[in-house]
Write an enzyme that holds these catalytic residues in place. Sequence first.
Site: not given
Ligand code: CMP
Length: 138
Positions: A10, A127
Amino acid sequence: MKETTLGIIKPDAVEKKLIGKIVSKIENCSLTITDIKMVYLSTNTLDELYKEHIGKTFLPGLIEFMSSGPVVLLLLEGEDAVKNLRSICGDTNPEKALPGTIRGDFGEGLPKNAIHASDSQDSAKREIHLLFPEHQII
Ligand code: CMP
């Protein structure tokens, strides 16, 4: 079983020059990188990638963060690749992730948790179709 999965380094981790360290952890866990590219993800692509999170309050902030800088897309192959990658990544929340995992060592918080990993074979397929369209078998 041999599987393919997707990882996304990221913008927070790219900005902190952690690509090499993260790739090293992944390669040390018996996963093979079969393709890699650095891209900027558009908000349209991110809407599609994160469509399962529609309605969640964190979605707008997540999309803003994920489109704020370049990311590194990793196509990965190996035994139980989906589970294996998720286990190297650690808990979604870096505060709960164990030391030694990617998020435990490099994540800042949410949404800046250094890496995305597909959560199932179906998600990986979807994806990869979205982000590596050149890998489709036609
Ligand atoms: P990722 O594995 O990319 O999948 C969804 C993403 O949402 C996660 O990683 C985090 O970057 C983001 N995410 C999940 N929960 C929260 C939260 N409570 N607040 C902010 N970002 C979140």
